[in-house]
Design a protein around this motif. Structure first.
Motif, PDB file in Angstrom:
ATOM      1  N   THR A   1       0.788   4.077  -2.838  1.00  0.00           N
ATOM      2  CA  THR A   1       0.539   5.479  -2.485  1.00  0.00           C
ATOM      3  C   THR A   1       1.641   6.379  -3.053  1.00  0.00           C
ATOM      4  N   ARG A   2       2.872   5.886  -2.998  1.00  0.00           N
ATOM      5  CA  ARG A   2       3.998   6.677  -3.541  1.00  0.00           C
ATOM      6  C   ARG A   2       3.925   6.794  -5.061  1.00  0.00           C
TER       7      ARG A   2
ATOM      8  N   LEU B   1       0.845  -1.206   0.000  1.00  0.00           N
ATOM      9  CA  LEU B   1       0.000   0.000   0.000  1.00  0.00           C
ATOM     10  C   LEU B   1       0.876   1.251   0.000  1.00  0.00           C
ATOM     11  N   GLU B   2       1.989   1.194   0.714  1.00  0.00           N
ATOM     12  CA  GLU B   2       2.908   2.344   0.702  1.00  0.00           C
ATOM     13  C   GLU B   2       3.478   2.554  -0.710  1.00  0.00           C
TER      14      GLU B   2
ATOM     15  N   ARG C   1      -8.472   5.759   0.793  1.00  0.00           N
ATOM     16  CA  ARG C   1      -7.320   6.415   1.443  1.00  0.00           C
ATOM     17  C   ARG C   1      -6.447   7.135   0.401  1.00  0.00           C
ATOM     18  N   ILE C   2      -6.198   6.491  -0.728  1.00  0.00           N
ATOM     19  CA  ILE C   2      -5.357   7.117  -1.760  1.00  0.00           C
ATOM     20  C   ILE C   2      -6.096   8.300  -2.398  1.00  0.00           C
ATOM     21  N   ARG C   3      -7.409   8.102  -2.657  1.00  0.00           N
ATOM     22  CA  ARG C   3      -8.180   9.196  -3.274  1.00  0.00           C
ATOM     23  C   ARG C   3      -8.279  10.400  -2.351  1.00  0.00           C
TER      24      ARG C   3
ATOM     25  N   SER D   1      -6.157  11.647  -0.593  1.00  0.00           N
ATOM     26  CA  SER D   1      -4.967  12.511  -0.718  1.00  0.00           C
ATOM     27  C   SER D   1      -4.960  13.236  -2.060  1.00  0.00           C
TER      28      SER D   1
ATOM     29  N   TYR E   1      -5.229  11.701  -5.098  1.00  0.00           N
ATOM     30  CA  TYR E   1      -4.616  10.925  -6.185  1.00  0.00           C
ATOM     31  C   TYR E   1      -5.652  10.005  -6.807  1.00  0.00           C
TER      32      TYR E   1
ATOM     33  N   ALA F   1      -7.159   6.460  -7.940  1.00  0.00           N
ATOM     34  CA  ALA F   1      -7.108   5.041  -7.562  1.00  0.00           C
ATOM     35  C   ALA F   1      -8.440   4.359  -7.822  1.00  0.00           C
TER      36      ALA F   1
ATOM     37  N   ALA G   1       1.207   6.714  -6.755  1.00  0.00           N
ATOM     38  CA  ALA G   1       0.081   7.634  -6.995  1.00  0.00           C
ATOM     39  C   ALA G   1       0.504   9.078  -6.767  1.00  0.00           C
TER      40      ALA G   1
END
Ligand code: COA
Ligand code: NAP
Length: 254
Positions: free
Chosen positions: A24-25, A20-21, A49-51, A53, A55, A57, A27
């Motif tokens: 996220t990076r 996941l990290e 969670r990604i959206r 921020s 970004y 996904a 993205a």
């Protein structure tokens, strides 16, 4: 501009921990991310969670042991266009001595880690950008370093390292690079919660490493971004240790 602007990435096992990290990076540097793991709830939560921020996904539930399900996930991801980056990091592990582990438990880890990595690569091949795609498997020090109560994980990850090298040979001509990252013990992960049950055990593991600390999920994500980027353009068939020197052993004579 991020390094992965307008790129499409699919991350298998991307709904928690190290993967996941990495997702996220990727993205954060501009990639459109597609996450895959067994639990639809975990997929939805990681995508949110990604959206949140800001970004891009999406995701799809699939078990990497099920080729048809993996293939369907890849086809859904490829609706955005050719896939530039595949991260294959789904895995299962636990401590179990070889004399006690059941045949089904051993097979389960081989099926998730090794057959699962093959399934993700095989299913992604047609959809990957040619030339230019980067496939990154997530291996472990167990691939090269025998460990007690880890025969299943050692065998599975050793298979992944060889698979990566074979795929790099076969797919280089089409401009697909195939590599693996071998993380050492990484802080705040399910993997290390399972292998080092107590704070004292974790400290002893860290103390035995040349760099004297656990790695971070960011350490691994940095390496994945490097391998996936133009900076890694001439790297294929490599197992990149991101392990604080774990693979060196203790360096003592006895
Ligand atoms: N020790 C020994 N055997 C174990 C075990 C353990 N801690 N956990 C499960 N098993 C055995 C089960 O008993 C079963 O064998 P059996 O049929 O002979 O009884 C076999 O493994 C499969 O178990 P099951 O629970 O059906 O598998 P699953 O497919 O639902 O889950 C696991 C897979 C077991 C790997 C599970 O721990 C998992 O989902 N892990 C993902 C998260 C993870 O491991 N993260 C760290 C990544 S490094
Ligand atoms: P984790 O948080 O448990 O991540 C495992 C991921 O794989 C989850 O998203 C899980 O989600 C998914 N998954 C598990 N089984 C699956 C299956 N059959 N099909 C599809 N997805 C599946 O573990 P982690 O500790 O961050 O480890 C991530 C990777 O790094 C693994 O490959 C591991 O071997 C490797 N690694 C970890 C360490 C460490 O220190 N933690 C060290 C070396 C290597 P679902 O439950 O929804 O399926």
């Amino acid at each position: 501009m991020g390094r992965f602007e307008d790129r499409n990435a699919i991350v298998f096992g991307g709904t928690s921990g190290i993967n996941l990290e990495i997702a996220t990076r990727l993205a954060a540097e501009g990639a459109r991310i597609f996450l895959v793991s067994r639990s639809q709830e975990k997929v939805d939560s990681a995508v949110s969670r990604i959206r949140s921020s800001g970004y891009s996904a999406a995701g799809h539930a699939a078990d990497v042991r099920d080729y048809e399900a993996v293939d369907a996930a890849v086809k859904a991801a490829a609706e955005e266009g050719a896939i530039d980056i595949v991260v294959s990091g789904a895995a299962g592990n636990f401590l179990a001595p070889a004399a006690d582990i059941s045949s089904n438990a051993f097979r389960t880890v081989i099926d998730i880690d090794l057959v699962g990595t093959f399934n993700t690569a095989r299913a992604s091949f047609a959809a990957m950008r040619k030339p230019g795609a980067s496939f990154i498997a997530i291996s472990a020090p167990q691939a090269e370093k025998p460990m007690t109560s880890q025969a299943h994980a050692c065998a599975a990850k050793a298979g992944i390292n060889m698979l990566v090298k074979c795929l790099a040979l076969e797919w280089g001509e089409q401009g697909i690079r195939v590599n693996a990252i071998s993380p050492g013990p990484i802080d705040d992960t399910e993997g290390m919660r399972r292998l080092a049950g107590s704070d004292a055990a974790a400290q002893a593991i860290a103390d035995a490493l040349p760099l004297k600390r656990y790695g971070t999920k960011q350490d691994v994500a940095d390496a994945a971004c490097f391998l996936a980027s133009q900076e890694g353009a001439y790297i294929t068939g490599t197992i990149l240790n991101v392990d604080g020197g774990t693979s060196l052993g203790t360096g003592r004579l006895v």
